[in-house]
Design an enzyme around this catalytic site. Structure first.
Site, PDB file in Angstrom:
ATOM      1  CG  ASP A 102     -43.377  -9.123 -54.445  1.00 16.06           C
ATOM      2  OD1 ASP A 102     -43.219 -10.270 -54.901  1.00 16.06           O
ATOM      3  OD2 ASP A 102     -42.506  -8.484 -53.818  1.00 16.06           O
TER       4      ASP A 102
HETATM    5  N1  URA Z   1     -38.382  -7.451 -56.140  1.00 17.10           N
HETATM    6  C1  URA Z   1     -39.298  -7.489 -55.173  1.00 17.10           C
HETATM    7  O1  URA Z   1     -38.969  -7.488 -53.992  1.00 17.10           O
HETATM    8  N2  URA Z   1     -40.599  -7.525 -55.510  1.00 17.10           N
HETATM    9  C2  URA Z   1     -41.030  -7.491 -56.794  1.00 17.10           C
HETATM   10  O2  URA Z   1     -42.234  -7.499 -57.054  1.00 17.10           O
HETATM   11  C3  URA Z   1     -40.062  -7.443 -57.804  1.00 17.10           C
HETATM   12  C4  URA Z   1     -38.738  -7.432 -57.453  1.00 17.10           C
END
Ligand code: URA
Length: 235
Positions: A102
């Site tokens: 993310d």
């Molecule tokens: N899980 C998440 O919630 N976000 C990420 O970026 C990676 C794994």
């Protein structure tokens, strides 16, 4: 393959820069100077030197990036900077991130143009381990450990696969944990804690399969070692 393509793929320069370097006599093939860009060479058996250094040719490039928050995991974006903007100095085509973190997540991101390896690592059948360090907005306890071990309902058609939760510290204000998951669903770590009524306030991936982030500074990248590449291929 053509010598100019070989040199450009090896990162010596663009095709036109490579032509200029060939003209200057900086390139030898099996010890003899060669200046014609269209010269055919065999990357497996011919020794090509640039400035007297032998070129180690690989079709593929493999990098590990310590992604900072604020960058999107994409090759192009109209609004935000992308992780690819942090991979400087490579002329390889089709480099792309393997999987996705993310925008606000930090940590280990593999970047390669080896499509087959990327496909294998992302395949849901392969269950490549991914370990995250996270700060959670409240206390984390043994019932969370058990719930994650059993699998939790994050709103998909099936529970998450068993995951290993290690509590580093736990307090009402916030907790620190490591979580190892074996799949890569969208926002998975955040949704797993959400299913337990808790919020992830900081998230960082610290390892993926045989790869560890180690001491790599935030925003920097390095090439994978030959050993790391072989371990990933075996996984
Ligand atoms: N899980 C998440 O919630 N976000 C990420 O970026 C990676 C794994």
């Amino acid at each position: 393959m053509r010598l100019d393509k070989f040199l450009a793929d090896a990162g010596i320069g663009t095709r036109s820069e490579v032509k200029a370097k060939l003209k200057k006599g900086l390139v030898t093939v099996n010890g003899l100077p060669v200046s014609r860009p269209e010269t055919q060479i065999n990357p497996d058996t011919d020794t090509v030197c640039f400035n007297n250094d032998a070129i180690n040719y690989s079709k593929y490039e493999y990098y590990i990036l310590h992604k900072p928050a604020g960058y999107v995991t994409a090759t192009k974006d109209n609004i935000f900077p992308t992780v690819m903007e942090l991979i400087k100095g490579s002329t390889a085509k089709n480099l792309a991130p393997v999987g996705r973190l993310d925008k606000d997540t930090e940590g280990l991101l593999l970047i390669t143009n080896d499509g087959e390896l990327a496909h294998n690592l992302l395949s849901p059948k392969k269950h490549v381990d991914k370990t995250y360090f996270a700060i959670i907005n409240t206390a984390v306890n043994e019932s969370d450990v058990e719930a994650f071990e059993h699998g939790v309902d994050i709103g998909d058609d099936r529970l998450t696969l068993p995951a290993r939760l290690e509590i580093i510290s736990s307090a009402a204000e916030n907790s620190e944990i490591n979580l190892t998951i074996h799949e890569g669903r969208f926002h998975q770590v955040k949704r797993m804690f959400h299913a337990r009524g808790k919020d992830v306030i900081y998230l960082k991936r610290i390892s993926m399969g045989a790869l560890s982030l180690g001491e790599l500074p935030k925003g920097e990248f390095r090439s994978l070692t030959e050993e790391e590449i072989q371990l990933l291929k075996k996984a």
